[in-house]
Design an enzyme around this catalytic site. Structure first.
Site: not given
Ligand code: SDX
Length: 385
Positions: A193, A228, A261, A263-265, A267, A276, A318, A343, A362
């Site tokens: 990815h 992640h 947060k 989890m599973g939601f 990106h 996917r 996920d 992976r 760097r």
């Molecule tokens: C993978 O990069 C890749 O390609 C990864 C991956 C791969 O194949 O390698 O696709 C695999 O890691 C998928 C992601 C798995 N992680 C999760 O499911 C953990 C939950 N997701 C979040 O932590 C978040 O969505 C991230 C870390 C995945 C992405 O976050 P960003 O892009 O850094 O955005 P952010 O965290 O700043 O969120 C923006 C806003 C925030 O609200 P505010 O603080 O601005 O008010 O959206 C909210 C976040 O709080 N938000 C969520 C959320 N995801 C974003 N709120 C609650 N639950 C969530 N899951």
């Protein structure tokens, strides 16, 4: 330094080119060497996708046969690696267990290479190292789950291809073709990815001319985090917390009130859904039908509908993978090690690509600490200046 435009988390920063995969949030698509991942998942064995990621082309029948013959030679868990795993406490996190096993393999494979420059290896040596890790990781991951269950190691079967053998190693019985197909699809979807955190970690380590095994160990450390790879494990913990679809609204009210947060939601790249998910959801649906577990689909759909309607944040890979691995019989703690086993193909393809066109990674930092100041009473030694 002029007023600095800092990109925290390198969000939106294009750090380098890659020919391995293309993640396109505009078209919500993912290409592996030009092929849509949905087409690969529906038609290819994972071995063929590994070959594609490493070589840039799908294998001919002859090339696939040769690849499979070579892969079978390296499936066995060596006594030294098994002993290293056995020395770890039974409640070691499986990600630490796999990380340790890969580290032991790396130490042995690069032993005697003299100075640090020789450990890097040639492209041919690193392609072989990549295949060997691809081949042995199923034994490492499945042995970890079996030893935690008090079950003995199962030996590989050369009459089974990669996915069927992986399930054989884990459960000690031949899996139904429906399960093998769903598992095979999950491995293809998890394979690659672009510059996700663990892959970029592998590239950073590779860029210093460190060795492939050090880069993979670093990538495993990055993948463990729940933001992640660890998210697929965390999704199952959430499903277990909620219990059934009837509890979703109340659970979500409380979780969002605590600013958790889910989890599973979400990106970093996909903002209108993970390309996917439809393919993995279809695989989950076949498993729900195969095991006759409609309540899993009810909980899945209820939580997705509720969260998307409230936050407009969509599932990532996920989310369907967690319940799918649970239905197949994997312990929740084994889920992210399964991500490693998939992976490893993407990580090593990026390691090979970084080595082929390297520049030390760097970035700069903007200093926001104390202004320059001096030690009281210090008198510079003019002779030393
Ligand atoms: C993978 O990069 C890749 O390609 C990864 C991956 C791969 O194949 O390698 O696709 C695999 O890691 C998928 C992601 C798995 N992680 C999760 O499911 C953990 C939950 N997701 C979040 O932590 C978040 O969505 C991230 C870390 C995945 C992405 O976050 P960003 O892009 O850094 O955005 P952010 O965290 O700043 O969120 C923006 C806003 C925030 O609200 P505010 O603080 O601005 O008010 O959206 C909210 C976040 O709080 N938000 C969520 C959320 N995801 C974003 N709120 C609650 N639950 C969530 N899951």
């Amino acid at each position: 330094m002029a007023d600095t435009d800092i990109k925290k988390g390198l969000a939106g920063v294009v750090a380098d080119e890659t020919a391995i995969s293309k993640v396109n949030p505009e078209t919500n698509s993912l290409l592996y060497r030009g092929y849509p991942v949905q087409e690969l998942a529906a038609t290819q064995p994972f071995e063929a996708v590994a070959y594609l990621l490493w070589h840039g082309e799908l294998p001919t029948e002859e090339q696939l046969a040769g690849f499979r013959a070579e892969e079978r030679k390296h499936r066995a868990l060596s006594p030294v690696v098994k002993d290293a795993i056995d020395r770890l406490p039974l409640d070691t996190h499986p990600m630490d267990e796999v990380r340790t096993a890969v580290s032991v393999i790396g130490a042995i494979e690069t032993a005697g290479t003299g100075n640090v420059l020789d450990a890097v290896g040639t492209p041919e040596e690193n392609l072989q190292r990549s295949l060997q890790l691809f081949a042995v990781l199923p034994a490492i991951v499945s042995y970890g789950q079996r030893r935690r269950r008090g079950e003995a190691l199962v030996e590989s079967r050369d009459d089974l291809d990669y996915a069927a053998n992986f399930l054989w190693l884990t459960f000690g019985e031949e899996a139904d073709p429906v399960v093998v197909d769903a598992f095979n699809r999950s491995m293809i979807l998890y394979a690659e990815h672009s510059f996700n955190a663990s892959t970029f970690t592998a590239r950073v380590i590779t860029s210093t001319l460190s060795d492939l095994y050090s880069a993979v160990v670093g990538a495993i450390g990055a993948l463990k985090g729940p933001l992640h790879g660890g998210a697929n494990e965390a999704v199952m913990h959430i499903f277990d917390e909620i219990g059934s679809a009837d509890n979703v609204v109340e659970w979500l009210d409380a979780a969002l009130a605590e600013k958790r947060k889910i989890m599973g939601f979400g990106h970093r790249v996909y903002k209108r859904g993970d390309s996917r998910v439809p393919t993995m959801k279809a695989a989950l649906d076949t498993l729900v039908a195969h095991y006759d577990r409609p309540e899993v689909a009810e909980l899945y759909t209820k939580l997705e509908d509720e969260f998307v309607s409230r936050k407009g944040i969509y599932p990532n890979l996920d989310y369907p993978s967690g319940p799918a691995y649970n239905l197949i019989g994997y312990d929740t703690l084994t889920f992210t090690p399964l991500f490693i086993a998939a992976r490893i193909t993407g990580w090593t393809a990026h390691i090979l690509e970084q080595q082929a066109s390297n520049a030390l990674i760097r970035p700069l930092s903007a200093y926001n600490g104390a202004d320059e100041r001096h030690i009281e009473g210090y008198v510079p030694d003019t002779a030393a200046l």
